[in-house]
Write a protein that holds these residues in place. Structure first.
Motif, short mmCIF file in Angstrom:
data_model
loop_
_atom_site.label_atom_id
_atom_site.label_comp_id
_atom_site.label_asym_id
_atom_site.label_seq_id
_atom_site.Cartn_x
_atom_site.Cartn_y
_atom_site.Cartn_z
N TRP A 193 -14.87 -70.57 -100.16
CA TRP A 193 -14.53 -69.20 -99.81
C TRP A 193 -13.08 -69.16 -99.31
CZ3 TRP A 193 -17.64 -65.05 -100.67
CH2 TRP A 193 -18.99 -65.29 -100.92
N GLN A 217 -14.98 -56.91 -99.35
CA GLN A 217 -14.24 -56.55 -98.14
C GLN A 217 -15.09 -56.78 -96.90
OE1 GLN A 217 -10.95 -55.16 -97.72
NE2 GLN A 217 -11.40 -55.57 -95.57
N GLY A 227 -13.41 -60.01 -105.08
CA GLY A 227 -13.48 -60.03 -103.63
C GLY A 227 -14.51 -59.07 -103.08
N ASP A 237 -10.70 -61.60 -88.48
CA ASP A 237 -11.44 -62.05 -89.67
C ASP A 237 -11.44 -60.99 -90.77
OD1 ASP A 237 -13.84 -63.53 -87.46
OD2 ASP A 237 -12.29 -64.57 -88.60
N ARG A 271 -3.40 -65.50 -99.58
CA ARG A 271 -4.80 -65.91 -99.62
C ARG A 271 -4.93 -67.26 -98.91
NH1 ARG A 271 -8.06 -64.91 -105.12
NH2 ARG A 271 -6.94 -62.95 -104.74
N ALA A 276 -10.60 -59.07 -93.83
CA ALA A 276 -9.92 -59.50 -95.05
C ALA A 276 -10.83 -59.24 -96.24
CB ALA A 276 -9.57 -60.99 -94.99
N ARG A 316 -9.93 -66.05 -98.14
CA ARG A 316 -9.78 -64.67 -97.72
C ARG A 316 -8.32 -64.27 -97.77
NH1 ARG A 316 -11.42 -65.29 -91.29
NH2 ARG A 316 -9.50 -66.35 -90.60
N TYR A 369 -12.72 -61.20 -98.96
CA TYR A 369 -13.22 -62.57 -99.10
C TYR A 369 -13.54 -62.85 -100.56
CZ TYR A 369 -13.46 -63.25 -94.08
OH TYR A 369 -13.12 -63.41 -92.75
#
Length: 121
Positions: free
Chosen positions: A35, A116, A114, A89, A44, A91, A37, A93
């Motif tokens: 993973w 959100q 992604g 946190d 990224r 972002a 983000r 992902y």
């Protein structure tokens, strides 16, 4: 391999979310998964990675002790359990697949779309 991530949403600080990434196509169990983000205006960044059998995991320092990556090869799915969420946190992902432990974007062979994650204070 095609990857589809889901499970994002809006959560208050201190809360939890679980992201899932479903894979289709070539043998999911052959790939290491991870993973990443990306926050607005930032590059990224790596979050967590897991080996193809699940025996090895690696985490960014910023999430260590709060996030847990896991996988279920029978379901072709990788998960990211996120606890004690913080506003930083927030972002988009992305799940990722590669032939080695995907601890850097350069090691990623396949990206999912992604999902959100927004953490309110």
């Amino acid at each position: 391999v095609q990857l589809q991530a889901f499970g994002g949403g809006l959560v208050q600080a201190g809360g939890s979310l679980r992201l899932s990434c479903a894979a289709s196509g070539r043998a999911f169990s052959s790939y290491a998964m991870g993973w990443f983000r990306q926050a607005p205006g930032k590059e990224r960044e790596f979050v967590a990675a897991i080996s193809w059998r699940g025996g090895r995991t690696h985490y960014a320092d910023s999430v260590k002790g709060r996030f847990t990556i896991s996988r279920d090869n029978a379901k072709n799915t990788v998960y990211l359990q996120m606890n004690s969420l913080k506003p930083e946190d927030t972002a988009v992902y992305y799940c990722a697949a590669g032939l080695s432990l995907v601890v850097h974007t350069s090691l990623v062979g396949y990206w999912g779309q992604g999902t959100q994650v927004t953490v309110s204070s």
